[in-house]
Write a protein that holds these residues in place. Structure first.
Motif, PDB file in Angstrom:
ATOM      1  N   LYS A 144       0.834  -1.202   0.000  1.00  0.00           N
ATOM      2  CA  LYS A 144       0.000   0.000   0.000  1.00  0.00           C
ATOM      3  C   LYS A 144       0.866   1.248   0.000  1.00  0.00           C
ATOM      4  O   LYS A 144       0.617   2.202  -0.751  1.00  0.00           O
ATOM      5  N   ASP A 145       1.921   1.240   0.842  1.00  0.00           N
ATOM      6  CA  ASP A 145       2.828   2.392   0.891  1.00  0.00           C
ATOM      7  C   ASP A 145       3.608   2.516  -0.417  1.00  0.00           C
ATOM      8  O   ASP A 145       3.883   3.628  -0.890  1.00  0.00           O
ATOM      9  N   LYS A 146       3.980   1.369  -0.990  1.00  0.00           N
ATOM     10  CA  LYS A 146       4.707   1.417  -2.261  1.00  0.00           C
ATOM     11  C   LYS A 146       3.852   2.053  -3.352  1.00  0.00           C
ATOM     12  O   LYS A 146       4.361   2.815  -4.186  1.00  0.00           O
ATOM     13  N   ALA A 147       2.565   1.749  -3.343  1.00  0.00           N
ATOM     14  CA  ALA A 147       1.672   2.345  -4.342  1.00  0.00           C
ATOM     15  C   ALA A 147       1.600   3.860  -4.177  1.00  0.00           C
ATOM     16  O   ALA A 147       1.611   4.614  -5.163  1.00  0.00           O
ATOM     17  N   LYS A 148       1.543   4.315  -2.918  1.00  0.00           N
ATOM     18  CA  LYS A 148       1.520   5.759  -2.672  1.00  0.00           C
ATOM     19  C   LYS A 148       2.833   6.403  -3.111  1.00  0.00           C
ATOM     20  O   LYS A 148       2.841   7.494  -3.695  1.00  0.00           O
ATOM     21  N   ILE A 149       3.944   5.718  -2.808  1.00  0.00           N
ATOM     22  CA  ILE A 149       5.260   6.256  -3.194  1.00  0.00           C
ATOM     23  C   ILE A 149       5.346   6.365  -4.716  1.00  0.00           C
ATOM     24  O   ILE A 149       5.825   7.366  -5.262  1.00  0.00           O
ATOM     25  N   LYS A 150       4.888   5.324  -5.403  1.00  0.00           N
ATOM     26  CA  LYS A 150       4.941   5.337  -6.867  1.00  0.00           C
ATOM     27  C   LYS A 150       4.152   6.519  -7.419  1.00  0.00           C
ATOM     28  O   LYS A 150       4.623   7.231  -8.327  1.00  0.00           O
ATOM     29  N   GLU A 151       2.956   6.737  -6.884  1.00  0.00           N
ATOM     30  CA  GLU A 151       2.116   7.836  -7.379  1.00  0.00           C
ATOM     31  C   GLU A 151       2.803   9.189  -7.192  1.00  0.00           C
ATOM     32  O   GLU A 151       2.836  10.022  -8.107  1.00  0.00           O
ATOM     33  N   LYS A 152       3.388   9.393  -6.012  1.00  0.00           N
ATOM     34  CA  LYS A 152       4.067  10.666  -5.750  1.00  0.00           C
ATOM     35  C   LYS A 152       5.316  10.821  -6.606  1.00  0.00           C
ATOM     36  O   LYS A 152       5.630  11.922  -7.076  1.00  0.00           O
ATOM     37  N   LEU A 153       6.044   9.713  -6.806  1.00  0.00           N
ATOM     38  CA  LEU A 153       7.252   9.779  -7.627  1.00  0.00           C
ATOM     39  C   LEU A 153       6.919  10.142  -9.069  1.00  0.00           C
ATOM     40  O   LEU A 153       7.635  10.932  -9.697  1.00  0.00           O
ATOM     41  N   LEU A 154       5.860   9.557  -9.588  1.00  0.00           N
ATOM     42  CA  LEU A 154       5.467   9.882 -10.960  1.00  0.00           C
ATOM     43  C   LEU A 154       5.055  11.344 -11.077  1.00  0.00           C
ATOM     44  O   LEU A 154       5.376  12.020 -12.076  1.00  0.00           O
ATOM     45  N   GLN A 155       4.340  11.842 -10.071  1.00  0.00           N
ATOM     46  CA  GLN A 155       3.981  13.259 -10.072  1.00  0.00           C
ATOM     47  C   GLN A 155       5.238  14.133 -10.025  1.00  0.00           C
ATOM     48  O   GLN A 155       5.341  15.148 -10.724  1.00  0.00           O
ATOM     49  N   ASN A 156       6.210  13.714  -9.194  1.00  0.00           N
ATOM     50  CA  ASN A 156       7.455  14.474  -9.080  1.00  0.00           C
ATOM     51  C   ASN A 156       8.236  14.430 -10.391  1.00  0.00           C
ATOM     52  O   ASN A 156       8.837  15.419 -10.817  1.00  0.00           O
ATOM     53  N   ALA A 157       8.234  13.256 -11.028  1.00  0.00           N
ATOM     54  CA  ALA A 157       8.931  13.127 -12.316  1.00  0.00           C
ATOM     55  C   ALA A 157       8.303  14.056 -13.361  1.00  0.00           C
ATOM     56  O   ALA A 157       9.015  14.685 -14.155  1.00  0.00           O
ATOM     57  N   ASP A 158       6.973  14.131 -13.349  1.00  0.00           N
ATOM     58  CA  ASP A 158       6.296  15.054 -14.278  1.00  0.00           C
ATOM     59  C   ASP A 158       6.692  16.497 -13.981  1.00  0.00           C
ATOM     60  O   ASP A 158       6.917  17.288 -14.909  1.00  0.00           O
ATOM     61  N   ARG A 159       6.747  16.834 -12.690  1.00  0.00           N
ATOM     62  CA  ARG A 159       7.154  18.209 -12.328  1.00  0.00           C
ATOM     63  C   ARG A 159       8.588  18.480 -12.757  1.00  0.00           C
ATOM     64  O   ARG A 159       8.910  19.585 -13.222  1.00  0.00           O
ATOM     65  N   ILE A 160       9.456  17.481 -12.614  1.00  0.00           N
ATOM     66  CA  ILE A 160      10.853  17.663 -13.025  1.00  0.00           C
ATOM     67  C   ILE A 160      10.925  17.918 -14.525  1.00  0.00           C
ATOM     68  O   ILE A 160      11.691  18.781 -14.993  1.00  0.00           O
ATOM     69  N   ASP A 161      10.138  17.155 -15.285  1.00  0.00           N
ATOM     70  CA  ASP A 161      10.140  17.369 -16.744  1.00  0.00           C
ATOM     71  C   ASP A 161       9.694  18.791 -17.084  1.00  0.00           C
ATOM     72  O   ASP A 161      10.295  19.462 -17.933  1.00  0.00           O
ATOM     73  N   ARG A 162       8.620  19.234 -16.426  1.00  0.00           N
ATOM     74  CA  ARG A 162       8.145  20.602 -16.696  1.00  0.00           C
ATOM     75  C   ARG A 162       9.160  21.634 -16.224  1.00  0.00           C
ATOM     76  O   ARG A 162       9.385  22.650 -16.893  1.00  0.00           O
ATOM     77  N   ARG A 163       9.787  21.340 -15.085  1.00  0.00           N
ATOM     78  CA  ARG A 163      10.796  22.277 -14.579  1.00  0.00           C
ATOM     79  C   ARG A 163      11.995  22.326 -15.511  1.00  0.00           C
ATOM     80  O   ARG A 163      12.569  23.394 -15.773  1.00  0.00           O
ATOM     81  N   ALA A 164      12.382  21.155 -16.035  1.00  0.00           N
ATOM     82  CA  ALA A 164      13.513  21.116 -16.962  1.00  0.00           C
ATOM     83  C   ALA A 164      13.205  21.931 -18.223  1.00  0.00           C
ATOM     84  O   ALA A 164      14.068  22.643 -18.742  1.00  0.00           O
TER      85      ALA A 164
END
Length: 548
Positions: A254-274
């Protein structure tokens, strides 16, 4: 006139002058007067008693009013005392101080009362007030103790989480941070509650996992890679981080699923920030180019300083191929009087010497191309070749500087947290690292065209200069920690043999093996303190051996 004689007064009266009373008085007639007198006395006594009772009640009422006012003031002082003592850090001492000072206040008010009745009434009221306020203060003090313990625990846990996720530290150091985090929460459990400590530990393992992956994504972005690949590799089991592997079973799905969701959101933000960073960089380059072009085309040929600035700007425009066209570059050269100096010009596109380009390209591939050599051979390159090789030389120089920093950090163990948490060791590592980097910075300013090989050689030379003194002092500090930890181990066992010799510089391998044997022979929570001391001694010895 006859004067009556005594005889006449006492003689029987004459006939007709009076008669003897022969009537008998009744008992009621005889006692009536006495009863009336007694009744009057009773009424008088009753009146006096009523008056005395009224006076007593009046005094009692006044005393109770005085006692009630004193108790009200006493309660106000108790409230002020509570607010004052709750600001203190040590609530155990504050609670005992509250009891002492509340009694002092009660005694002060008691002495100020006018009579015994008031003191007796105040004593009863004050005892009740003091008890209620003491219970309230105790409840608030206990709550503050829990809050303080929780805040301190959260702060310590946060530091361990951050250090455990630091990719710049070794795997053994990061695993040590996780062990210390677990020990911190186990020690705090009796205060903050076992359930809360267990929940905090679960959250911490998830946070460390998330922190490691976020740091890996940042590293991927810095290396020009896609941050989404980090998330996919982790979910597919391809991530090779040893600490993540250890945490895999401790983090729920359950925690891994939450971590994955947040990481993907962060990755999207990194792409936009880049993308935004690239745009800002392009805008900055454009503005800088316009400013550089303005310096060239507004040159004052009569002012040597203006000419020098314009020539420097022209070299920059040529190096990075920033001129819009060949004609614009020719116009700039004419304004600067460079038209008669063809040896200073870069060749037309496609007119470079292929042999020179190949040789310089080979040097760049080996990270051996310096800006000095590139500029000396610029006349044999065209604009595209020069721009390509110049970018590679600058990139190699930057990579060499980053590698120098990493090498100095590793050699002097300048990490966020060392295994031995000693302020002297932190200052030693920081001062040695800073000395090398400061000297390297001075050397770079004097050798601006030096290549990666020269930077690497200078870094090794500076490290060799500072390393002997650093290692000697580091060993002294490490053995100070070893001796202190070994002393704690002896005290812990209270004279009972514990199978570990006194560590010396010549027997560290033997002592480490003895520690492993003792850890294996003393499992279980009943040996918790002993095992903790053994782990601390092991960590101190590992630091003395350089983490090996």
């Amino acid at each position: 006139m006859k004067i009556p004689t005594y005889r006449q007064k006492t003689a029987r009266p004459r006939q007709g002058s009076g008669q003897m009373l022969n009537v008998q008085l009744s008992e009621a007639a005889m006692t009536a007067t006495a009863q009336q007198t007694i009744q009057s006395g009773r009424q008088l006594t009753q009146t006096a008693s009523q008056f005395a009772d009224f006076a007593y009640k009046k005094i009692l009422a006044a005393s109770e009013t005085e006692a009630a006012q004193a108790n009200a003031d006493y309660q106000m002082d108790l409230q002020n005392l509570e607010e004052e003592l709750l600001l203190k850090k040590d609530m155990v001492k504050a609670e005992s101080e509250f009891t002492r000072r509340s009694k002092e206040l009660q005694s002060k008010y008691n002495k100020g009362l006018s009579n015994t009745l008031g003191r007796k009434s105040f004593g009863s009221l004050a005892a009740s007030s003091q008890t209620k306020q003491a219970l309230k203060f105790s409840r608030l003090a206990n709550a503050k103790i829990i809050d303080q313990a929780t805040a301190a625990t959260n702060n310590t846990v946060f530091n361990h989480q951050r250090n455990a996720a630091d990719l710049g530290s070794s795997a053994i150091q990061r695993m040590y941070e996780i062990a210390e985090l677990r020990r911190t929460l186990e020690n705090a459990a009796p205060v903050i509650g076992a359930d809360k400590a267990a929940e905090k530990m679960r959250e911490s393992f998830a946070d460390i996992t998330s922190g490691i992956l976020n740091n890996q994504m940042d590293a991927a972005v810095a290396a020009g890679k896609n941050p989404h690949d980090v998330v996919e590799d982790w979910m597919a089991g391809r991530n090779t981080d040893a600490v993540l592997a250890e945490l895999d079973t401790a983090v729920s799905n359950k925690d891994k699923a939450k971590i994955k969701e947040k990481l993907l959101q962060n990755a999207d933000r990194i792409d936009r920030r880049a993308a935004r960073d690239e745009k800002r960089k392009a805008d900055k380059i454009k503005a800088d180019t316009e400013q550089t072009r303005q310096i060239i085309f507004s040159v004052d040929r009569k002012d040597p300083e203006s000419v020098a600035r314009a020539e420097f700007a022209h070299e920059k425009m040529v190096r990075f191929n920033l001129y819009k066209s060949r004609q614009e570059r020719k116009n700039a050269e004419l304004m600067l009087g460079l038209g008669d100096a063809p040896d200073r010009l870069i060749s037309e596109d496609g007119q470079g010497d292929p042999n020179v380009y190949t040789r310089l390209k080979t040097l760049a591939a080996r990270d051996a191309l310096s800006l000095t050599e590139l500029n000396e051979n610029a006349v044999s390159l065209d604009a595209g070749q020069f721009k390509e090789l110049s970018a590679e030389a600058d990139r190699d120089r930057g990579d060499a500087l980053s590698a120098a920093k990493s090498t100095a950090r590793t050699r002097f163990q300048f990490f966020e947290v060392n295994i031995i948490d000693d302020p002297h060791l932190r200052r030693l590592s920081s001062s040695a690292y800073s000395a090398v980097m400061n000297d390297l910075g001075k050397w770079q300013r004097q050798n601006r065209s030096a290549g990666p090989k020269e930077i690497e050689q200078e870094t090794e030379r500076l490290i060799a200069e500072y390393e002997p003194a650093y290692k000697a002092r580091k060993m002294d500090i490490a053995f100070e920690n070893i001796e202190a930890t070994y002393g704690n181990l002896k005290v812990t066992r209270s004279g009972v043999p514990f199978g570990v010799e006194q560590p010396k510089r010549t027997n560290l391998d033997q002592v480490l093996e003895q520690i492993r044997q003792q850890l294996a022979a003393n499992p279980g929570s009943n040996q918790k303190l002993f095992r903790t001391q053994l782990y601390q001694l092991q960590g101190a010895i590992l630091m003395a051996r350089g983490g090996q």
